[in-house]
Write an enzyme that holds these catalytic residues in place. Structure first.
Site, short mmCIF file in Angstrom:
data_model
loop_
_atom_site.label_atom_id
_atom_site.label_comp_id
_atom_site.label_asym_id
_atom_site.label_seq_id
_atom_site.Cartn_x
_atom_site.Cartn_y
_atom_site.Cartn_z
N GLU A 135 -7.99 43.83 -58.51
CA GLU A 135 -8.25 44.95 -57.80
C GLU A 135 -9.48 45.68 -58.26
O GLU A 135 -9.54 45.70 -59.39
CB GLU A 135 -6.90 46.32 -58.30
CG GLU A 135 -7.02 47.53 -57.75
CD GLU A 135 -5.93 48.41 -58.33
OE1 GLU A 135 -6.08 49.38 -58.77
OE2 GLU A 135 -4.86 48.07 -58.43
N GLU A 140 -10.30 56.70 -58.25
CA GLU A 140 -9.21 57.03 -58.25
C GLU A 140 -8.95 58.30 -59.43
O GLU A 140 -9.88 58.21 -60.40
CB GLU A 140 -8.62 55.80 -59.13
CG GLU A 140 -7.17 55.87 -59.47
CD GLU A 140 -6.32 54.48 -60.01
OE1 GLU A 140 -7.24 53.81 -60.45
OE2 GLU A 140 -5.52 54.16 -59.83
#
Length: 149
Positions: A135, A140
């Protein structure tokens, strides 16, 4: 002395798509306007076992008020309380396309943060399930922390 405010920074032009082998660059794909969600799947898996009750389609997302696509922008948000305890209805999307190499240009107008909020924009490896496939986080925010990426 009084100084006038600085003019806003210019918005950069969209980035070109990767070289297609002919030495020229071009746009390969874009999600934009009223068709923003057209090339996305609405995903229902929750590998984090969090507070999200993900809707399974764009139609369900529109009906729940968690996805809106207009001519100038798209919105994906948390909605009302779910019928499942301690969860909220929301959307999670993944493109129907995949690339070996890519360049993405994304503009966020508003990214929420706060208790129970986890907005993210990330890539996953293709052909291998997460987390084994990897990932790469691009944006985020987790709970009330500022940007982590």
């Amino acid at each position: 002395p009084v100084h006038a405010p600085a003019p806003p920074a210019p918005v950069p032009a969209p980035a070109p798509a990767p070289d297609r082998g002919d030495g020229k660059y071009g746009l390969d794909w874009e999600a934009k306007g009223t068709n923003f969600f057209e090339d996305f799947d609405f995903l229902t898996s929750d590998g984090n076992h969090g507070a999200s009750d993900f809707v399974g389609s764009y139609e369900d997302a529109m009906q729940a008020g968690v996805a809106v696509a207009s001519g100038s922008h798209a919105i994906l948000r948390a909605g009302s309380r779910s019928s499942h305890d301690f969860k909220r209805v929301t959307g999670k999307i993944g493109t129907k396309k995949s690339w070996k190499h890519f360049l993405a240009a994304v503009r966020f107008h508003h990214v929420p943060y706060g208790c129970g909020i986890w907005p993210a924009f990330f890539t996953l490896g293709t052909g291998v399930e997460w987390p084994t496939g990897g990932e790469m986080d691009i944006l985020e925010y987790v709970n009330d922390q500022g940007s982590m990426t």
